[in-house]
Structures are given as C-alpha cells and as structure tokens.
Design an enzyme around this catalytic site. Sequence first.
Site, PDB file in Angstrom:
ATOM      1  N   ASP A  83       0.850  -1.193   0.000  1.00  0.00           N
ATOM      2  CA  ASP A  83       0.000   0.000   0.000  1.00  0.00           C
ATOM      3  C   ASP A  83       0.890   1.249   0.000  1.00  0.00           C
ATOM      4  OD1 ASP A  83      -2.390   1.445   0.191  1.00  0.00           O
ATOM      5  OD2 ASP A  83      -2.457   1.341   2.388  1.00  0.00           O
ATOM      6  N   HIS A  84       0.572   2.201  -0.839  1.00  0.00           N
ATOM      7  CA  HIS A  84       1.296   3.487  -0.906  1.00  0.00           C
ATOM      8  C   HIS A  84       2.820   3.358  -0.934  1.00  0.00           C
ATOM      9  CE1 HIS A  84      -2.217   6.076  -0.635  1.00  0.00           C
ATOM     10  NE2 HIS A  84      -2.692   5.237   0.275  1.00  0.00           N
ATOM     11  N   GLU A 142      -1.519   6.051  -8.817  1.00  0.00           N
ATOM     12  CA  GLU A 142      -2.507   7.019  -8.307  1.00  0.00           C
ATOM     13  C   GLU A 142      -2.368   8.333  -9.049  1.00  0.00           C
ATOM     14  OE1 GLU A 142      -3.329   7.322  -4.101  1.00  0.00           O
ATOM     15  OE2 GLU A 142      -3.425   9.511  -4.206  1.00  0.00           O
ATOM     16  N   HIS A 233      -9.395   4.865  -2.451  1.00  0.00           N
ATOM     17  CA  HIS A 233      -8.680   4.918  -1.161  1.00  0.00           C
ATOM     18  C   HIS A 233      -9.566   5.646  -0.154  1.00  0.00           C
ATOM     19  CE1 HIS A 233      -4.425   3.660  -1.981  1.00  0.00           C
ATOM     20  NE2 HIS A 233      -5.000   3.547  -3.165  1.00  0.00           N
ATOM     21  N   SER A 235     -11.606   4.672   2.067  1.00  0.00           N
ATOM     22  CA  SER A 235     -12.998   4.252   1.913  1.00  0.00           C
ATOM     23  C   SER A 235     -13.621   3.644   3.159  1.00  0.00           C
ATOM     24  CB  SER A 235     -13.115   3.289   0.737  1.00  0.00           C
ATOM     25  OG  SER A 235     -12.856   3.990  -0.442  1.00  0.00           O
ATOM     26  N   SER A 236     -13.072   3.956   4.312  1.00  0.00           N
ATOM     27  CA  SER A 236     -13.745   3.506   5.530  1.00  0.00           C
ATOM     28  C   SER A 236     -15.038   4.285   5.709  1.00  0.00           C
ATOM     29  CB  SER A 236     -12.831   3.691   6.748  1.00  0.00           C
ATOM     30  OG  SER A 236     -11.922   2.610   6.807  1.00  0.00           O
ATOM     31  N   ASN A 276     -10.137   0.409  -0.507  1.00  0.00           N
ATOM     32  CA  ASN A 276      -9.201   0.338   0.626  1.00  0.00           C
ATOM     33  C   ASN A 276      -9.875   0.650   1.962  1.00  0.00           C
ATOM     34  OD1 ASN A 276      -7.356  -0.085  -1.376  1.00  0.00           O
ATOM     35  ND2 ASN A 276      -5.967   1.538  -0.753  1.00  0.00           N
ATOM     36  N   THR A 279      -9.135   2.151   8.442  1.00  0.00           N
ATOM     37  CA  THR A 279      -9.659   2.818   9.640  1.00  0.00           C
ATOM     38  C   THR A 279     -10.815   2.056  10.294  1.00  0.00           C
ATOM     39  OG1 THR A 279      -8.940   4.968   8.831  1.00  0.00           O
ATOM     40  CG2 THR A 279     -10.730   4.970  10.438  1.00  0.00           C
TER      41      THR A 279
HETATM   42  P1  13P Z   1      -9.188   4.470   5.407  1.00  0.00           P
HETATM   43  O1  13P Z   1      -8.354   5.283   6.316  1.00  0.00           O
HETATM   44  O2  13P Z   1     -10.435   5.180   5.002  1.00  0.00           O
HETATM   45  O3  13P Z   1      -9.494   3.116   5.947  1.00  0.00           O
HETATM   46  O4  13P Z   1      -8.374   4.253   4.046  1.00  0.00           O
HETATM   47  C1  13P Z   1      -7.340   3.307   3.976  1.00  0.00           C
HETATM   48  C2  13P Z   1      -6.536   3.439   2.732  1.00  0.00           C
HETATM   49  O5  13P Z   1      -6.875   4.122   1.786  1.00  0.00           O
HETATM   50  C3  13P Z   1      -5.270   2.685   2.679  1.00  0.00           C
HETATM   51  O6  13P Z   1      -4.538   2.929   1.532  1.00  0.00           O
HETATM   52  O1  G3H Z   2      -2.867   4.701   3.645  1.00  0.00           O
HETATM   53  C1  G3H Z   2      -3.199   4.669   4.807  1.00  0.00           C
HETATM   54  C2  G3H Z   2      -3.381   3.398   5.500  1.00  0.00           C
HETATM   55  O2  G3H Z   2      -4.461   3.530   6.376  1.00  0.00           O
HETATM   56  C3  G3H Z   2      -2.120   2.947   6.199  1.00  0.00           C
HETATM   57  O3  G3H Z   2      -1.863   3.737   7.299  1.00  0.00           O
HETATM   58  O4  G3H Z   2       0.583   4.248   7.290  1.00  0.00           O
HETATM   59  O5  G3H Z   2      -0.770   4.280   9.403  1.00  0.00           O
HETATM   60  O6  G3H Z   2      -0.208   2.116   8.261  1.00  0.00           O
HETATM   61  P1  G3H Z   2      -0.475   3.596   8.112  1.00  0.00           P
HETATM   62 ZN    ZN Z   3      -4.671   4.909   0.754  1.00  0.00          ZN
END
Ligand code: 13P
Ligand code: G3H
Ligand code: ZN
Length: 348
Positions: A83-84, A142, A233, A235-236, A276, A279
């Site tokens: 991720d990222h 992205e 992203h 998307s919580s 994604n 949260t």
């Molecule tokens: P949330 O913080 O909305 O769960 O998003 C997570 C996310 O985009 C991780 O890359």
């Molecule tokens: O991109 C954001 C994700 O929620 C990951 O967060 O860097 O705190 O692990 P984090």
């Molecule tokens: Zn993200």
Amino acid sequence: MPLVPLRILLDDAQKRGYGIAAFNINNMEQIQAIMEAAHALQAPVILQASRGARTYTNDLFLVRMVQAALELYPNIPVVLHQDHGNSPETCVSAIRLGFTSVMMDGSLEADGKTPSSFDYNVSITKYIVDIAHMVGVSVEGELGTLGSLEHMSAGEKEDGHGASGKLTLEQLLTDPDQAVEFVQKTGVDALAVAIGTSHGAYKFTTPPTSDVLVIDRILAIHEKLPNCHLVMHGSSSVPQDLLKTINAHGGKLRQAYGVPVEAIQKGIKAGVRKINVDTDIRLAMTAAIRSWFADHPDSFDPRDYFKEARSAARKLCEERMRQFGQAGKAPGIEFVSLPEMAKRYKVA
Ligand code: 13P
Ligand code: G3H
Ligand code: ZN
C-alpha cells in the site's frame, strides 16, 4: 494456493461485476480476522501492508504470517499488496519479499507529503510497471491527490499519510483526460483516483453530499477508461456505533463521518474494483477492547481482549465483503502464478 496477482482478482471482479475490499494488515489478529471472514464467505481477498505496517511487524513476520494464512485456507485466492509505495526501493523490496502487487504512489514525491508533477508521476510509475510486469507482479498507480473537499487539504497528521498544506480543486479531483493519458503512458493494472476521500477517521464533518464526495467523477473516468480497474482509497465508512462505543468507554474521538457504503456500491457499479479499508478495522478493534476493559476491569490477559478485537474485526470484514459483492466469489477464480502472469504481460 500461493498468492495470486492483483490483476487476476480485479479482472474477475470486472467480469462478474463486484468490488473487492483491500484490508490493511498490521498484526496477527488482523490477518486472522480477515482470513476467517474470507474463508467463512468464500471470498477472494486483498491483504495490503503500508510501509508503516512493514516496519511495525518486521517484513519477515508479516510475510510468514501471510504464508501461514495461505496454508490454513488453501481455497481462498489472496493478494499481498504494497500500500502506498513511496519510491522504487519500497516497491522493489516488496516484490523481492513475494508481494504479488505493489502501489507506486507517484501522486506524491518520495517524502509522501509533496504533491508531484504529472511527468514525475508518469515516469516513476512506468519505471515500476516495467520491473513488476517482468516478474508478473501487478501495479496500482494514483493520479490526483487524496484529500478533503471540505477543507481543501489531506487532513491532520493522525489521519494517516497524505499531502501537506492546502490543495487545489484540480489536485483533489482526478481529471478524466489526464487519467487516460496516465494509464496509456504507464500501463498500470489499476488506478487510484481522487474524489474527495481521505485517510483516517476524520473524513467529513457532516454526512457527505455529492459536493464533497464526488462519485460522479468515477463515472466520468470510467466512461473514458472502461477497461481500467479503479481504486477507491480512504474508503472507511466510520460506523457511528463504533464511534459512540469508543467515546462511551473513555475515548475522545471527534464527531466524524466516513464514506457511506451506498456511495461505494455506486462506485463499484461505475468501475471501482478495489476498495481500501483500514480505519474501520482500527475502530472496530478499539471499540471492542475499550468495551472489554470497561466490563472487565480486572482483566489483564492479552488473549482475552485481542480475542474480542479479532472477532469485531472479522465481523466488520464480513460485512464489507458482503456489501462489496466479493462474498461467494472465491470458487471460479483461476489460479495464475507470477511466471504465467509475466508471460501474459509479454504477449499483451
Ligand atoms: P481508510 O483510512 O479510510 O481506511 O483508508 C485506507 C486506505 O486508503 C489505505 O490505503
Ligand atoms: O494509507 C493509509 C493506511 O491507512 C495505512 O496507514 O501508514 O498508518 O499504516 P499507516
Ligand atoms: Zn490509501
């Protein structure tokens, strides 16, 4: 079965018209919760690790725990995704560890804070696509800068990572024509787009309207790029009952709203295939642990409260898997190895 490339799951999701949650993993209980949910619902699943997660767990622990999950649930197609990724080094180290998908987030410079130029984004993303596809690994790029249209910025530091300072409307909403150029020039398998979502709990101060959560932008991008898998992203959904439980048991979270599930479902109909979620799992686990201690002030065995947290996370994951449509889709997904995938990229 061994890990599968992200592209295989997303192609299936497109073919059968559903979305797949990409859940962030940081510890054993989260991996267990997600895998138990996937097994119970026979759902394909994406496990994703941020750089922070890799540092927290240590790469070796992370990868070995995922391997254990594959052995325990051999019929569930699983992707392990970076991720990222902020730099080629991060993405390449993930590939070397056996990840089957990486996100090269070139929307920001390597510091993870400074919005980058379009040319920088194209060139660094294409560089990773060339490397990753050679070994069958999928790539998510992205375009646009994640952030809130309420306050025109990525948000507060505790919300997770993102751009620093004020952002313009052009940065906060992915441009459909630029998206076409970006996908053509880079060859990414999936494209994360900016539509007003941001990381963390504090996304919206009131339930979001179409002014600040622009699902229509997904429709516009999808119209121009019907064959590109789109990614949401941030998307919580920030369930209100979880906020209440946390605050009723000593927490001090500000009132906030997330991305309604119905908005995500609208996105899925318009080409979103990867969603994604991090949260919401954090909130579910925190609410469970806070309640546990309120009811059991004499408790001190970590297994007791982690068990509560794990089952709350599992419940949340099952709910999202049903809502996004991935439940029941594991049977019927073809297993494709990385070498086979690499051959397919070569021919394409
Ligand atoms: P949330 O913080 O909305 O769960 O998003 C997570 C996310 O985009 C991780 O890359
Ligand atoms: O991109 C954001 C994700 O929620 C990951 O967060 O860097 O705190 O692990 P984090
Ligand atoms: Zn993200």
